[in-house]
Design an enzyme around this catalytic site. Structure first.
Site, PDB file in Angstrom:
ATOM      1  N   TYR A  80      32.955  52.435  47.003  1.00 61.45           N
ATOM      2  CA  TYR A  80      32.910  53.886  47.162  1.00 61.45           C
ATOM      3  C   TYR A  80      34.070  54.527  46.422  1.00 61.45           C
ATOM      4  O   TYR A  80      35.187  54.023  46.473  1.00 61.45           O
ATOM      5  CB  TYR A  80      33.167  54.294  48.615  1.00 61.45           C
ATOM      6  N   ASP A 126      29.352  53.029  66.046  1.00 61.13           N
ATOM      7  CA  ASP A 126      27.998  53.417  65.663  1.00 61.13           C
ATOM      8  C   ASP A 126      27.028  53.345  66.838  1.00 61.13           C
ATOM      9  O   ASP A 126      26.066  54.105  66.901  1.00 61.13           O
ATOM     10  CB  ASP A 126      27.506  52.573  64.495  1.00 61.13           C
ATOM     11  N   LYS A 140      30.902  61.172  48.290  1.00 58.88           N
ATOM     12  CA  LYS A 140      30.984  59.729  48.036  1.00 58.88           C
ATOM     13  C   LYS A 140      30.143  59.344  46.828  1.00 58.88           C
ATOM     14  O   LYS A 140      28.967  59.682  46.754  1.00 58.88           O
ATOM     15  CB  LYS A 140      30.489  58.947  49.254  1.00 58.88           C
ATOM     16  N   HIS A 167      27.875  58.264  59.092  1.00 61.99           N
ATOM     17  CA  HIS A 167      29.229  58.782  59.242  1.00 61.99           C
ATOM     18  C   HIS A 167      29.462  60.053  58.438  1.00 61.99           C
ATOM     19  O   HIS A 167      28.915  60.216  57.359  1.00 61.99           O
ATOM     20  CB  HIS A 167      30.255  57.735  58.782  1.00 61.99           C
TER      21      HIS A 167
END
Length: 178
Positions: A125, A161, A65, A56
Site C-alpha cells: 500500500y 474486524d 490507498k 477499515h
C-alpha cells in the site's frame, strides 16, 4: 501506464505494462505523474487464505490507498462513505493477482478491505496519510445493507474486524464528505 475510471468518482484502476521474459516479469506499479496524490506512508500486509481484513477507514485523517498485489490473489473491496456521493453506501470489488496488469487507487473516505483467495497473499500500500489509531474504524465485513458477496461464511478475522460496526451505525458518525 494509464488510468481506467470506475463508476465511483476518483476510484481508479491504474493499468501497467508488464514486461515478461525467461527471468520473470517487471512491472511499473506507481508513477506520481499518474496518481497526482501525495502518497506519504507505505505499508505491507500478508495474509492467509480465507482471511478478510477490513473494512477499515479513518474517521479523521482519512487515507487514500494505492494498492498493488505483490504475491497471491485477493478480492479487493471498497465502500464509498462520502455522504454527498452518488455512490454513497455502494461497494466496488475486483479480483487482483500478483501478475495483474493493474493496481488500484481508492480515494480518501472509502472503507477498504480484502479477502485472501490464494494460500497466502502480500499487498503493498501507498497511503495519502499516516495511520491514526484513534480514528480507525471498522465497518462490518458482512453487513447485509452492503450486499458484498465475499463467497465465504466464516472467514478468519481479527478481533477488531469481528467487532465491526453496522453501516447504519457508521452513517451516524460520518462527516459529510464531498
Amino acid at each position: 501506464m494509464h488510468i481506467l475510471k470506475t463508476k465511483f468518482k476518483d476510484l481508479l484502476i491504474v493499468k501497467s505494462e508488464i514486461f515478461r521474459d525467461k527471468r520473470g516479469i517487471f512491472k511499473e506499479a506507481y508513477k506520481k505523474k499518474i496518481i497526482k496524490k501525495n502518497l506519504i506512508f507505505d505499508c505491507l500486509s500478508q495474509s492467509k487464505r480465507n482471511t478478510i481484513r477490513g473494512l477499515h477507514f479513518q474517521r479523521t485523517n482519512p487515507q487514500g490507498k494505492f494498492i498493488t498485489v505483490v504475491h497471491g490473489e485477493i478480492l479487493d473491496v471498497a465502500v464509498d462513505l462520502r455522504k454527498n456521493s452518488k455512490t454513497f453506501g455502494k461497494h466496488f470489488s475486483i479480483r487482483m493477482k500478483d501478475d495483474s496488469d493493474f493496481s488500484i487507487y481508492i480515494p480518501e473516505n472509502f472503507a477498504h478491505g480484502f479477502k485472501c483467495l490464494s494460500k497466502t497473499c502480500t499487498l503493498y500500500y501507498k497511503c495519502t496519510n499516516y495511520r491514526h489509531k484513534d480514528s480507525e474504524t471498522t465497518l462490518k465485513w458482512n453487513d447485509p445493507d452492503l450486499k458484498i458477496n465475499w463467497k465465504i461464511k466464516n472467514p478468519t478475522l481479527s478481533k477488531k474486524d469481528q467487532r465491526g460496526r453496522s453501516f447504519n451505525e457508521i452513517k451516524k458518525i460520518l462527516k459529510t464528505y464531498d
